[in-house]
Design an enzyme around this catalytic site. Structure first.
Site, mmCIF file in Angstrom:
data_model
loop_
_atom_site.group_PDB
_atom_site.id
_atom_site.type_symbol
_atom_site.label_atom_id
_atom_site.label_comp_id
_atom_site.label_asym_id
_atom_site.label_seq_id
_atom_site.Cartn_x
_atom_site.Cartn_y
_atom_site.Cartn_z
ATOM 1 N N CYS A 2 -0.633 5.051 -7.269
ATOM 2 C CA CYS A 2 -0.718 6.265 -7.760
ATOM 3 C C CYS A 2 -1.471 7.125 -6.599
ATOM 4 O O CYS A 2 -2.241 6.781 -5.795
ATOM 5 C CB CYS A 2 -1.801 6.229 -9.062
ATOM 6 S SG CYS A 2 -0.876 4.967 -10.186
ATOM 7 N N ASN A 97 -6.185 5.978 -10.804
ATOM 8 C CA ASN A 97 -5.433 4.845 -9.905
ATOM 9 C C ASN A 97 -6.134 3.401 -9.867
ATOM 10 O O ASN A 97 -7.317 3.386 -9.782
ATOM 11 C CB ASN A 97 -5.529 5.346 -8.476
ATOM 12 C CG ASN A 97 -4.770 4.535 -7.494
ATOM 13 O OD1 ASN A 97 -4.072 3.580 -7.887
ATOM 14 N ND2 ASN A 97 -5.008 4.679 -6.248
ATOM 15 N N GLU A 481 11.743 -9.197 9.291
ATOM 16 C CA GLU A 481 11.275 -8.121 9.247
ATOM 17 C C GLU A 481 12.720 -7.066 9.167
ATOM 18 O O GLU A 481 12.786 -6.125 8.477
ATOM 19 C CB GLU A 481 10.698 -7.437 10.324
ATOM 20 C CG GLU A 481 10.126 -6.119 10.518
ATOM 21 C CD GLU A 481 9.458 -5.598 9.362
ATOM 22 O OE1 GLU A 481 8.999 -6.120 8.400
ATOM 23 O OE2 GLU A 481 9.026 -4.318 9.381
ATOM 24 N N LYS A 603 3.724 2.861 -0.984
ATOM 25 C CA LYS A 603 3.302 2.877 0.329
ATOM 26 C C LYS A 603 2.083 1.796 0.397
ATOM 27 O O LYS A 603 1.968 0.897 1.076
ATOM 28 C CB LYS A 603 2.804 4.094 0.925
ATOM 29 C CG LYS A 603 2.397 3.989 2.557
ATOM 30 C CD LYS A 603 3.759 3.755 3.177
ATOM 31 C CE LYS A 603 3.174 3.455 4.791
ATOM 32 N NZ LYS A 603 4.175 2.762 5.562
HETATM 33 O O1 M6R Z 1 -0.683 -1.613 4.262
HETATM 34 P P1 M6R Z 1 -0.255 -3.022 4.546
HETATM 35 O O2 M6R Z 1 0.151 -3.370 5.831
HETATM 36 O O3 M6R Z 1 -1.292 -3.887 3.908
HETATM 37 O O4 M6R Z 1 0.976 -3.226 3.326
HETATM 38 C C1 M6R Z 1 1.575 -4.360 2.973
HETATM 39 C C2 M6R Z 1 3.059 -4.372 2.776
HETATM 40 O O5 M6R Z 1 2.983 -3.475 1.270
HETATM 41 C C3 M6R Z 1 3.826 -3.529 3.666
HETATM 42 O O6 M6R Z 1 3.753 -4.002 4.704
HETATM 43 C C4 M6R Z 1 5.103 -3.396 3.189
HETATM 44 O O7 M6R Z 1 5.783 -4.676 3.058
HETATM 45 C C5 M6R Z 1 6.032 -2.328 3.776
HETATM 46 N N1 M6R Z 1 6.397 -1.289 3.101
HETATM 47 C C6 M6R Z 1 7.422 -2.777 4.057
HETATM 48 O O8 M6R Z 1 7.897 -1.866 5.043
#
Ligand code: M6R
Length: 608
Positions: A2, A97, A481, A603
């Site tokens: 959010c 949020n 990945e 995100k």
């Molecule tokens: O902000 P962060 O690196 O902690 O996020 C972890 C995951 O949510 C993030 O890497 C997610 O897997 C990506 N959107 C993948 O591309």
């Protein structure tokens, strides 16, 4: 997840709220809404579509005080009735949020007291709770504070009241929120990018902070009600760095920004022939000399970076390393080792599971902690004892790209520092590694030049349902990945395996409809990998091999070779990541998906 924007000003705030929401779109959402005080009433508009749809609904909406929200559904389906803001008795409006864990008991209590719930959300209990205190004559700040003491869970909140048209209340615990300071106007937002068109002067609220914001002033209090002073900081994030420029998508832009992001991340070592622990913080030397192992905690793409680092840390620095998915670690009964360095990896620094994992590790007695993160003001950076900031710049696309490769750079630097401290790095080797690191921006630029070739290749994937990614050794996490990128943005089911594991099960999946993508660096495992690729070919599987020079894997019917420009030794995983990012991007383009905002994803995953 959010996104929140709020404003109190002398001018109409609706365009500011809408622009802010648009800039928070990258966080992921499924509905949007706003409320302003207009002509003596709370004027609310909500939409299940994009912010652009909300914009169409609000052409006649105006007001000088308002709050707005993009919602990523947790409690209740994505729908207009569940979209924020939520209202109580047409008097109080709230955006939220986070997740309220005790919402069911609160809901029962408030229903019994006569409050009528019109949504399935946990948030609606907050607005009624605030109303229940406010209606008794308590001021909005105190009514909010009293409500917060009853909430269990995480929140960032924006609150307004119809009869208080110049005041905005906000609070945070467990979810990010900052205040923007303008001239005769103030704002709140989930992140600074939302406010850049109006101000770059921000105050990062701390856990438990509650603020009372008027047009010309603000006051911030801690949980106990003590007034606090929080510094006003000038954000270094420029408006330009969060704009798309000539690129079609943020993901494409961010893939192309990797040479610069890597160079920026390497700034601390760019002119030196040796590396010092100090790049990880003033206390790093003392901490590093007291550790005997590494525990890496992270989620998603960041977890994959940790998996690569394990190969480096054990082979180059000779230090035992384990890597755990943060959401699992936080609930596992593990045996703490107080001599371990706990490394948390995160692009955002706000991922709820990674934060909780770090807190859990600390509660179990871990004292040596390091955050490798892309956001200086984030919760993880504040929590850890040591820190290293990657210099990727804002990453807007949900699919993480430049954050990953810069995390790898940081982890390689950590490896070198620890190797040196443990007497495993000769001066000559140190110089060579630093030289290789400094060559990375140029080497990654050469990989980016493969873009037209990969765009063409992607056409062959558009009608596939599944894909298998293979790698060995430190390139196995790169296969993981690559598979994550493909599934995340093209919605093609993709799995990754260490190539040697194929015949233990997944080989059964291989037929002519299963494309098999292999990362083939010119390293010690090459001959083993080639045997695995023969096993695939013998079953009719079509191979797409990203091969370094000198691998001598020949193009033939059903075997497509994509030649990598050079072999980068230990740094090869960084270079091999880039074509897989491009492949996922161009397959997604072929499929016409929403590349930067893939369905169901956010995100920053700020809830558990
Ligand atoms: O902000 P962060 O690196 O902690 O996020 C972890 C995951 O949510 C993030 O890497 C997610 O897997 C990506 N959107 C993948 O591309």
């Amino acid at each position: 997840m959010c996104g929140i924007v709020g404003a109190v000003a002398q001018r109409n705030v609706v365009p500011i709220l809408l622009e802010g929401l648009q800039r928070l779109e990258y966080r992921g959402y499924d509905s949007a809404g706003l409320v302003v005080i207009q002509d003596g009433q709370l004027q609310r508009e909500r939409s299940t579509g994009r912010v652009a749809d909300l914009r169409l609904k609000t052409t006649d909406t105006h007001g000088t005080l308002g709050i707005a929200h993009t919602r990523w559904a947790t409690h209740g389906v994505p729908s207009e009735r569940n979209a924020h803001p939520h209202l109580s008795n047409n008097l109080i409006g709230v955006v939220h949020n986070g997740i309220i864990e005790n919402y069911e008991s609160l809901r029962n209590r408030l229903s019994a007291a006569g409050y009528v719930f019109t949504s399935d959300t946990d948030t609606e209990v907050i607005v009624h709770l605030i109303h229940s205190h406010y209606k008794n004559g308590t001021c909005l700040l105190d009514a909010t504070r009293a409500s917060l003491t009853e909430l269990i869970g995480a929140y960032a909140l924006g609150v307004i009241a119809l009869d208080n048209p110049d005041q905005l209340i906000c609070a945070r615990r467990g979810s990010p929120l900052l205040m923007g300071v303008g001239v005769g106007e103030h704002f709140i937002a989930s992140d600074v990018s939302a406010l850049l068109p109006v101000t770059n002067r921000v105050i990062y609220l701390e856990e438990g902070d509650v603020a009372e914001i008027n047009r010309d002033s603000y006051r911030i209090f801690d949980v106990s009600g003590t007034e606090l002073t929080r510094p006003v900081q000038v954000s270094k994030i420029s408006n330009e760095s969060v704009s798309l420029g000539n690129y079609r998508h943020y993901m494409q832009k961010e893939i192309h920004e990797q040479p610069q992001a890597i160079a920026d991340t390497l700034e601390s070592v760019c002119n030196s022939t040796s590396i010092i622990p100090g790049v990880f913080g003033a206390e790093a030397a003392a901490v590093f000399s007291d550790i005997n192992s590494i525990l890496i905690l992270a989620c998603g793409t960041s977890y994959h970076a940790g998996l690569v680092a394990r190969y480096w840390l054990e082979e180059i620095a000779g230090i035992p390393c384990t890597v755990e998915i943060a959401s699992e670690y936080r609930y596992r009964t593990s045996v703490p080792n107080p001599k371990a360095l706990v490394v948390v990896l995160s692009q955002s620094g706000e991922t709820a599971d990674t934060q909780a994992a770090l807190n859990f590790a600390m509660s179990m007695g871990h004292i040596h902690t390091l955050a490798i993160c892309n956001v200086a003001e984030s919760a993880l950076v504040r929590l850890a004892k040591l820190r290293f900031l990657t210099r990727a710049g804002p990453e807007i696309g949900v699919a993480s790209t430049k954050a990953f490769t810069t995390q790898l750079v940081a982890l390689f630097l950590l490896t070198l520092v620890l190797a040196k401290q443990r007497g495993r790095l000769t001066e000559e080797k140190e110089r060579q590694h630093l030289h290789d690191l400094r060559h990375l921006p140029a080497a990654s630029q050469k990989v980016l030049d493969m873009e037209p070739l990969i765009a063409k290749l992607a056409e062959q994937f558009a009608n596939k349902q599944h894909a298998l990614f293979l790698g060995r050794g430190m390139h196995y996490p790169i296969a993981l990945e690559g598979a994550l990128k493909l599934k995340e943005i093209s919605y093609i089911h993709a799995e990754a395996y260490p190539a040697g594991e194929l015949k233990h099960g997944p080989l059964a999946l291989v037929d002519k409809d299963m494309p098999v993508i292999s990362v083939a660096p010119n390293d010690v495992l090459l001959e083993k990998l080639k045997s695995n690729l023969h096993e695939v070919r013998a079953r009719g599987g079509e191979l797409f091999v990203f091969a370094d020079a000198g691998t001598h894997i020949c193009e033939e019917d059903g075997v497509h070779i994509i030649q990598m420009p050079e072999h980068a030794g230990y740094l090869s995983p960084i270079l091999h990541t880039i074509p897989l990012q491009l492949l996922a991007y161009y397959v997604a383009l072929q499929k016409g998906t929403d590349v930067d905002k893939p369905r169901n994803l956010a995100k920053s995953v700020t809830v558990e």
